[in-house]
Design a protein around this motif. Structure first.
Motif, short mmCIF file in Angstrom:
data_model
loop_
_atom_site.label_atom_id
_atom_site.label_comp_id
_atom_site.label_asym_id
_atom_site.label_seq_id
_atom_site.Cartn_x
_atom_site.Cartn_y
_atom_site.Cartn_z
N LYS A 229 6.97 -0.58 4.95
CA LYS A 229 6.52 -1.98 4.88
C LYS A 229 6.16 -2.49 6.27
N CYS B 284 1.30 -2.94 -0.70
CA CYS B 284 2.54 -2.79 -1.46
C CYS B 284 2.35 -1.92 -2.69
N LEU C 257 5.78 -9.19 3.01
CA LEU C 257 4.65 -9.00 3.93
C LEU C 257 3.90 -10.30 4.16
N VAL C 258 3.72 -11.10 3.12
CA VAL C 258 3.03 -12.38 3.30
C VAL C 258 3.87 -13.30 4.18
N LEU D 57 2.67 -3.96 7.50
CA LEU D 57 2.61 -5.29 8.11
C LEU D 57 1.86 -5.25 9.44
N VAL E 9 5.35 -7.75 -1.60
CA VAL E 9 4.25 -8.67 -1.28
C VAL E 9 4.80 -9.93 -0.62
N SER F 52 -1.70 -7.64 1.45
CA SER F 52 -0.29 -7.31 1.21
C SER F 52 -0.12 -6.65 -0.16
#
Length: 125
Positions: free
Chosen positions: A74, A107, A47-48, A78, A44, A103
């Motif tokens: 991932k 995830c 991705l954030v 994204l 997370v 995200s």
């Protein structure tokens, strides 16, 4: 020759010590540098972080998943999140928690997906 070596040592020490009395700040580590987090939190955070960077238009970042420290799963998540975010942003402002929520959902799927056991260093054998 000894004088040259002495000057080199003095310069090296000055560089390491931060000559001039100014504090040097280390670059903030990206979420990929923190291995002690659980896999969901780490995913997370990645991705954030990269979603925020890419959506704000940080130069030279988007498109290189290896540079970002992301797996293919991932990176795919994204890209999908960013695509959807851009659609929302074209119509208005992205809600403050949207990126985090998207995200987390992505995830959870990534972490729950079984990983192949016949790999070494991430490469199939």
């Amino acid at each position: 020759m000894n004088r040259r070596l002495g000057v080199t040592v003095v310069l090296a020490v000055a560089v390491v010590a931060g000559c001039g009395g100014e504090e040097t700040k280390a670059a903030a580590p990206t979420p990929t540098a923190k291995a002690s987090k659980d896999p969901l939190t780490s995913c997370v955070d990645q991705l954030v972080y990269w979603g925020t960077e890419n959506l704000r238009g940080a130069p030279g970042q988007e498109g290189d998943y290896q540079h970002m420290g992301l797996t293919a799963d991932k990176y795919d998540a994204l890209r999908k999140i960013q695509k959807n975010a851009r659609v929302i942003m074209a119509k208005g402002k992205l809600p403050p928690t949207w990126l985090q929520e998207q995200s987390e959902a992505a995830c959870r799927k990534i972490v729950a997906t079984p990983k192949p056991s016949n790999t070494v260093g991430g490469w199939p054998q």
